[in-house]
Motif scaffolding. Sequence first.
Motif, PDB file in Angstrom:
ATOM      1  N   GLY A   1       0.830  -1.193   0.000  1.00  0.00           N
ATOM      2  CA  GLY A   1       0.000   0.000   0.000  1.00  0.00           C
ATOM      3  C   GLY A   1       0.862   1.238   0.000  1.00  0.00           C
ATOM      4  N   THR A   2       0.242   2.391  -0.163  1.00  0.00           N
ATOM      5  CA  THR A   2       0.994   3.647  -0.175  1.00  0.00           C
ATOM      6  C   THR A   2       1.554   3.956   1.208  1.00  0.00           C
ATOM      7  N   GLY A   3       0.719   3.749   2.233  1.00  0.00           N
ATOM      8  CA  GLY A   3       1.152   4.063   3.591  1.00  0.00           C
ATOM      9  C   GLY A   3       1.637   5.495   3.696  1.00  0.00           C
ATOM     10  N   GLY A   4       2.772   5.676   4.379  1.00  0.00           N
ATOM     11  CA  GLY A   4       3.349   7.009   4.524  1.00  0.00           C
ATOM     12  C   GLY A   4       4.524   7.258   3.604  1.00  0.00           C
ATOM     13  N   ALA A   5       4.723   6.387   2.591  1.00  0.00           N
ATOM     14  CA  ALA A   5       5.919   6.472   1.754  1.00  0.00           C
ATOM     15  C   ALA A   5       6.032   7.806   1.026  1.00  0.00           C
ATOM     16  N   LEU A   6       4.939   8.233   0.397  1.00  0.00           N
ATOM     17  CA  LEU A   6       4.989   9.500  -0.333  1.00  0.00           C
ATOM     18  C   LEU A   6       5.197  10.674   0.610  1.00  0.00           C
ATOM     19  N   SER A   7       4.467  10.680   1.723  1.00  0.00           N
ATOM     20  CA  SER A   7       4.581  11.778   2.691  1.00  0.00           C
ATOM     21  C   SER A   7       5.994  11.895   3.244  1.00  0.00           C
ATOM     22  N   PHE A   8       6.598  10.764   3.625  1.00  0.00           N
ATOM     23  CA  PHE A   8       7.939  10.816   4.207  1.00  0.00           C
ATOM     24  C   PHE A   8       9.004  11.125   3.160  1.00  0.00           C
TER      25      PHE A   8
END
Length: 462
Positions: A354-361
């Motif tokens: 899943g996307t999770g926090g990857a883009l945000s971090f």
Amino acid sequence: MNYTTSNLMNKYQSKIITAERAAQLVKNGDKVSYGCFHTKPIAFDIALADRIASGEITKLDTSIVGTILPVPQVLLKMAEKNDTGDFRYNTSWYGPLERMLASKGVVSFAPMQFQDVIKTRTEPLWHESLRRDVAVIQCSPMDNFGNFNFGISNALTRRDMLNTPIRIVEVNTNFPVVHGGAEEHLNIDEIDYVIEGTNPEMFYMPHIDAIEEEIKIAENIIPLIKDGACLQLGIGGVPNAIGKLIAQSDLKDLGVHSEMFCDAFYDMYMSGKITNRKKRKDIGKSVFTFSLCTKETMEFMKNNPLMASYNGEYVTEYTNIKAEDNMFSINATLELDLLGQAVSETIGPVQYSGTGGALSFTWGSYESKGGTSVLCLPSTYRDKEGKLHSKITGTLSPGSVVTIPRSVVSTIATEYGVANIKGISLWARSESLINLAHPDFRDGLVKDAEKMGVWRKSNKIS
């Protein structure tokens, strides 16, 4: 609020219900939430599955952010009865169990960033599928102030429960109490029913040993980390290798602001590397929203005042990440093309995580003052027949979903080195990425780059 023991216990006793009676509160066609990872109920899940098996329930939606063992009985019965019923098991994170049962036509994936998982439970509903009728979570027993703690699974739990008409907690005496932060508990006055569960042992991750390529990737990343850095790490061999290398290094005064509290942080704490003294916020505390970890790490987190459990919006929202100086995030990705697009959640068109926090971090850490964001991946993988393939490709595999766009990607690490491709031309980034690929595939990638018009005669491979 009256905190006297007698008053709290009277309230508690008045709300006790059996798992079977609680399952009867679910109506045909209802939407039921199980929270996130460890908050998945056990006794209630079995009782609700029995109703599906008996044919009482023929239409049901359940929602959870990530599934761990034991396998939800509701999911198994949904898969078994799907031909004669209408069932959905909704999640924003695919793990091994979801991947295993995806072909049964029950598991439904909802693409979203981690902070949006929380927002969808608090903002006005814009789609009927976002409704919840019953929320049931596993949690710690009530404390002396009437609170039930979510342990290592804060995420969306409190807001999800408060925005659902029927709220049920299933208490487990083995469930760890972990300090906030914020939004790490519910009070007896905020719930409708209490199930006194069967007290199963918590799910623990096995120790994950890094393979040779992962150790090399970690060795390539370590020189980029400076004293006082605030770390975000995920799960797997590379973070564990990072933790061991940092534990043996001269680094000091590291901080933690991470979607997940992983075993690597435990290793760093034990070696005195984490102090959280240099953070701008939550000074002295490690911030996280959930954990998947070994028993040793979970025991370390239990009742530890150095922990700060927050909801997923606080932890993964871009501006909160950016607000910490010297953020250093390390996230795994699955495939990378020569344009710098990162695929972190699918293998071709097949959902993998899943996307999770990857883009945000990735974005927030780069924008942090003194910050760095690293995407890491082994340069190759082997298919079922044992054939070697490159994870760095000319163009992405058909059907792949871009998790992190090329305009956001910055530093890339493989076992062959590290390169920062932020702000450089397509000619320059294709050269940098090809030099991070396995040597056996570099000539072929050059040919791909030439066809794509992102390779010049002056470019070279090492």
